[in-house]
Design a protein around this motif. Structure first.
Motif, PDB file in Angstrom:
ATOM      1  N   THR A   1      97.975  91.872 -52.969  1.00  0.00           N
ATOM      2  CA  THR A   1      98.792  93.071 -52.813  1.00  0.00           C
ATOM      3  C   THR A   1      98.142  94.059 -51.854  1.00  0.00           C
ATOM      4  OG1 THR A   1      97.703  93.987 -54.776  1.00  0.00           O
ATOM      5  CG2 THR A   1      99.883  92.997 -55.097  1.00  0.00           C
ATOM      6  N   LEU A   2      98.971  94.987 -51.366  1.00  0.00           N
ATOM      7  CA  LEU A   2      98.491  96.153 -50.630  1.00  0.00           C
ATOM      8  C   LEU A   2      98.861  97.358 -51.488  1.00  0.00           C
ATOM      9  CD1 LEU A   2      97.264  97.407 -48.074  1.00  0.00           C
ATOM     10  CD2 LEU A   2      99.576  97.469 -47.108  1.00  0.00           C
ATOM     11  N   LEU A   3      97.864  98.141 -51.863  1.00  0.00           N
ATOM     12  CA  LEU A   3      98.057  99.271 -52.773  1.00  0.00           C
ATOM     13  C   LEU A   3      97.876 100.564 -51.981  1.00  0.00           C
ATOM     14  CD1 LEU A   3      95.769  97.714 -55.509  1.00  0.00           C
ATOM     15  CD2 LEU A   3      98.266  97.700 -55.527  1.00  0.00           C
ATOM     16  N   LYS A   4      98.970 101.308 -51.814  1.00  0.00           N
ATOM     17  CA  LYS A   4      98.933 102.525 -51.009  1.00  0.00           C
ATOM     18  C   LYS A   4      99.313 103.746 -51.839  1.00  0.00           C
ATOM     19  CE  LYS A   4     101.701 101.217 -47.650  1.00  0.00           C
ATOM     20  NZ  LYS A   4     102.429 101.243 -46.351  1.00  0.00           N
ATOM     21  N   PHE A   5      98.431 104.722 -51.872  1.00  0.00           N
ATOM     22  CA  PHE A   5      98.731 106.015 -52.474  1.00  0.00           C
ATOM     23  C   PHE A   5      99.195 106.944 -51.358  1.00  0.00           C
ATOM     24  CE2 PHE A   5      95.891 104.171 -55.573  1.00  0.00           C
ATOM     25  CZ  PHE A   5      96.348 104.647 -56.799  1.00  0.00           C
ATOM     26  N   VAL A   6     100.402 107.460 -51.489  1.00  0.00           N
ATOM     27  CA  VAL A   6     100.967 108.337 -50.465  1.00  0.00           C
ATOM     28  C   VAL A   6     101.457 109.629 -51.108  1.00  0.00           C
ATOM     29  CG1 VAL A   6     101.695 106.354 -49.071  1.00  0.00           C
ATOM     30  CG2 VAL A   6     103.323 107.407 -50.674  1.00  0.00           C
ATOM     31  N   GLU A   7     101.637 110.658 -50.280  1.00  0.00           N
ATOM     32  CA  GLU A   7     102.302 111.861 -50.762  1.00  0.00           C
ATOM     33  C   GLU A   7     103.774 111.535 -50.961  1.00  0.00           C
ATOM     34  OE1 GLU A   7     101.882 115.806 -49.232  1.00  0.00           O
ATOM     35  OE2 GLU A   7      99.939 115.304 -48.344  1.00  0.00           O
ATOM     36  N   THR A   8     104.301 111.845 -52.135  1.00  0.00           N
ATOM     37  CA  THR A   8     105.689 111.504 -52.443  1.00  0.00           C
ATOM     38  C   THR A   8     106.651 112.158 -51.464  1.00  0.00           C
ATOM     39  OG1 THR A   8     105.113 111.294 -54.788  1.00  0.00           O
ATOM     40  CG2 THR A   8     107.445 111.520 -54.256  1.00  0.00           C
ATOM     41  N   ALA A   9     106.364 113.390 -51.066  1.00  0.00           N
ATOM     42  CA  ALA A   9     107.248 114.138 -50.165  1.00  0.00           C
ATOM     43  C   ALA A   9     107.002 113.816 -48.698  1.00  0.00           C
ATOM     44  CB  ALA A   9     107.096 115.635 -50.404  1.00  0.00           C
TER      45      ALA A   9
ATOM     46  N   VAL B   1      99.143 108.712 -45.994  1.00  0.00           N
ATOM     47  CA  VAL B   1      98.495 107.758 -46.894  1.00  0.00           C
ATOM     48  C   VAL B   1      97.113 108.295 -47.246  1.00  0.00           C
ATOM     49  CG1 VAL B   1      97.722 105.376 -47.180  1.00  0.00           C
ATOM     50  CG2 VAL B   1      99.753 105.863 -45.809  1.00  0.00           C
ATOM     51  N   VAL B   2      96.911 108.643 -48.512  1.00  0.00           N
ATOM     52  CA  VAL B   2      95.638 109.251 -48.915  1.00  0.00           C
ATOM     53  C   VAL B   2      94.616 108.210 -49.367  1.00  0.00           C
ATOM     54  CG1 VAL B   2      96.661 111.470 -49.485  1.00  0.00           C
ATOM     55  CG2 VAL B   2      96.542 109.700 -51.246  1.00  0.00           C
ATOM     56  N   LEU B   3      95.103 107.031 -49.735  1.00  0.00           N
ATOM     57  CA  LEU B   3      94.195 105.947 -50.155  1.00  0.00           C
ATOM     58  C   LEU B   3      94.910 104.611 -49.996  1.00  0.00           C
ATOM     59  CD1 LEU B   3      91.586 104.894 -51.542  1.00  0.00           C
ATOM     60  CD2 LEU B   3      92.687 105.338 -53.748  1.00  0.00           C
ATOM     61  N   GLU B   4      94.231 103.676 -49.376  1.00  0.00           N
ATOM     62  CA  GLU B   4      94.809 102.333 -49.182  1.00  0.00           C
ATOM     63  C   GLU B   4      93.790 101.283 -49.588  1.00  0.00           C
ATOM     64  OE1 GLU B   4      96.753  99.673 -45.537  1.00  0.00           O
ATOM     65  OE2 GLU B   4      96.810 101.867 -45.477  1.00  0.00           O
ATOM     66  N   ILE B   5      94.234 100.344 -50.419  1.00  0.00           N
ATOM     67  CA  ILE B   5      93.355  99.317 -50.974  1.00  0.00           C
ATOM     68  C   ILE B   5      94.032  97.953 -50.847  1.00  0.00           C
ATOM     69  CG2 ILE B   5      92.192  98.491 -53.077  1.00  0.00           C
ATOM     70  CD1 ILE B   5      92.341 101.400 -54.095  1.00  0.00           C
ATOM     71  N   THR B   6      93.279  96.955 -50.465  1.00  0.00           N
ATOM     72  CA  THR B   6      93.800  95.587 -50.482  1.00  0.00           C
ATOM     73  C   THR B   6      93.305  94.894 -51.751  1.00  0.00           C
ATOM     74  OG1 THR B   6      91.908  94.788 -49.180  1.00  0.00           O
ATOM     75  CG2 THR B   6      93.928  95.353 -47.977  1.00  0.00           C
ATOM     76  N   GLY B   7      94.222  94.196 -52.398  1.00  0.00           N
ATOM     77  CA  GLY B   7      93.870  93.396 -53.570  1.00  0.00           C
ATOM     78  C   GLY B   7      94.148  91.933 -53.254  1.00  0.00           C
ATOM     79  N   LYS B   8      93.123  91.118 -53.297  1.00  0.00           N
ATOM     80  CA  LYS B   8      93.264  89.729 -52.859  1.00  0.00           C
ATOM     81  C   LYS B   8      93.028  88.752 -54.010  1.00  0.00           C
ATOM     82  CE  LYS B   8      91.675  86.550 -49.227  1.00  0.00           C
ATOM     83  NZ  LYS B   8      90.719  86.353 -48.122  1.00  0.00           N
ATOM     84  N   ASN B   9      93.985  87.839 -54.161  1.00  0.00           N
ATOM     85  CA  ASN B   9      93.839  86.696 -55.076  1.00  0.00           C
ATOM     86  C   ASN B   9      93.582  87.084 -56.531  1.00  0.00           C
ATOM     87  OD1 ASN B   9      94.187  85.079 -52.837  1.00  0.00           O
ATOM     88  ND2 ASN B   9      92.017  84.624 -52.582  1.00  0.00           N
ATOM     89  N   ALA B  10      94.365  88.014 -57.045  1.00  0.00           N
ATOM     90  CA  ALA B  10      94.260  88.321 -58.473  1.00  0.00           C
ATOM     91  C   ALA B  10      94.700  87.098 -59.262  1.00  0.00           C
ATOM     92  CB  ALA B  10      95.147  89.518 -58.822  1.00  0.00           C
ATOM     93  N   PRO B  11      93.841  86.558 -60.138  1.00  0.00           N
ATOM     94  CA  PRO B  11      94.194  85.344 -60.871  1.00  0.00           C
ATOM     95  C   PRO B  11      95.186  85.617 -61.981  1.00  0.00           C
ATOM     96  CG  PRO B  11      92.060  86.139 -61.586  1.00  0.00           C
ATOM     97  CD  PRO B  11      92.504  87.045 -60.474  1.00  0.00           C
ATOM     98  N   GLY B  12      96.091  84.693 -62.193  1.00  0.00           N
ATOM     99  CA  GLY B  12      97.089  84.872 -63.233  1.00  0.00           C
ATOM    100  C   GLY B  12      97.264  83.637 -64.090  1.00  0.00           C
ATOM    101  N   ASN B  13      96.953  83.775 -65.370  1.00  0.00           N
ATOM    102  CA  ASN B  13      97.196  82.693 -66.324  1.00  0.00           C
ATOM    103  C   ASN B  13      97.145  83.267 -67.730  1.00  0.00           C
ATOM    104  OD1 ASN B  13      97.861  80.153 -67.097  1.00  0.00           O
ATOM    105  ND2 ASN B  13      95.843  79.259 -66.750  1.00  0.00           N
ATOM    106  N   ARG B  14      97.867  82.680 -68.645  1.00  0.00           N
ATOM    107  CA  ARG B  14      97.830  83.107 -70.036  1.00  0.00           C
ATOM    108  C   ARG B  14      96.820  82.282 -70.801  1.00  0.00           C
ATOM    109  NH1 ARG B  14     103.933  83.944 -72.451  1.00  0.00           N
ATOM    110  NH2 ARG B  14     104.452  85.862 -71.346  1.00  0.00           N
ATOM    111  N   PHE B  15      96.242  82.879 -71.833  1.00  0.00           N
ATOM    112  CA  PHE B  15      95.360  82.118 -72.713  1.00  0.00           C
ATOM    113  C   PHE B  15      96.168  80.987 -73.349  1.00  0.00           C
ATOM    114  CE2 PHE B  15      93.437  81.262 -76.866  1.00  0.00           C
ATOM    115  CZ  PHE B  15      92.142  80.964 -76.461  1.00  0.00           C
TER     116      PHE B  15
END
Length: 202
Positions: free
Chosen positions: A145-153, A158-172
């Motif tokens: 994902t690309l996670l961007k914090f922006v001013e709503t108005a 863009v006050v903060l931008e973060i890349t999230g790479k390869n978050a693993p997904g599985n259920r127990f």
């Protein structure tokens, strides 16, 4: 005892292999600590799927056709579930893990449909790998994902931008649902981002 140690080490290796990587691209966390509510929006416009990086439309067309060959109506039913999962699984999973610590410990609520909030977090899907579970073999989903914090108005700020790479997904215990696995990837993304905010903003 030796076999148990080998098993533990193997599980640790697997968990490390599938750990999520988050990187701050620009901005800082200073603005967050003074907020009580942050608006959240989920965007899927440019997401690609699988190692072939198919567009969402290409993936839906291909998977629908494959399932229709296995049974009339199966592909169409899956296509509806694929889109509905964004609202029914991915967003709730992300928000649940975001708010678990931040709301209870810091009094900051991350929610959809908060137009009066000063800042908005845009969670933009970049890449999905649904993973698989065929009983004897499993592969977790991965969510980037690309996670961007922006001013709503003023969305251009863009006050903060973060890349999230390869978050693993599985259920127990595993799950045969691609959508459930991807939902766990969103949960992992929310959990990782929450921890990062707790550490860097306070």
């Amino acid at each position: 005892m030796k076999k148990q140690l080998i098993t533990i080490l193997a599980l640790l290796f697997v968990s490390l292999s599938f750990s999520q990587k988050m990187k701050v691209v620009s901005g800082n966390f200073d603005f967050i600590k003074d907020q009580k509510q942050i608006n959240v929006e989920f965007v899927y416009d440019n997401v690609t799927v699988h190692k072939k990086k198919l567009s969402n439309d290409e993936y839906v067309k291909e998977r629908t056709a494959d399932l229709e060959e296995k049974g009339r109506g199966k592909g169409k039913a899956w296509a509806k579930k694929w889109i509905a999962s964004r609202e029914l699984i991915y967003a709730p999973k992300f928000l649940e893990l975001m708010n678990r610590d931040l709301l209870e410990k810091k009094g900051i609520s991350f929610e959809e449909d908060l137009p009066d909030a000063k800042y908005t977090l845009i969670v933009e899907a970049v890449w999905f790998y649904p993973g698989y579970n065929i009983g004897i073999s499993r592969q977790p989903a991965k969510v980037s994902t690309l996670l961007k914090f922006v001013e709503t108005a003023n969305r251009d700020n863009v006050v903060l931008e973060i890349t999230g790479k390869n978050a693993p997904g599985n259920r127990f215990g595993g799950t045969f649902s691609n959508e459930d696995r991807l939902g766990e990837g969103y949960a992992k993304t929310g959990k990782t981002l929450s921890k990062m905010i707790m550490k860097k903003a306070f």
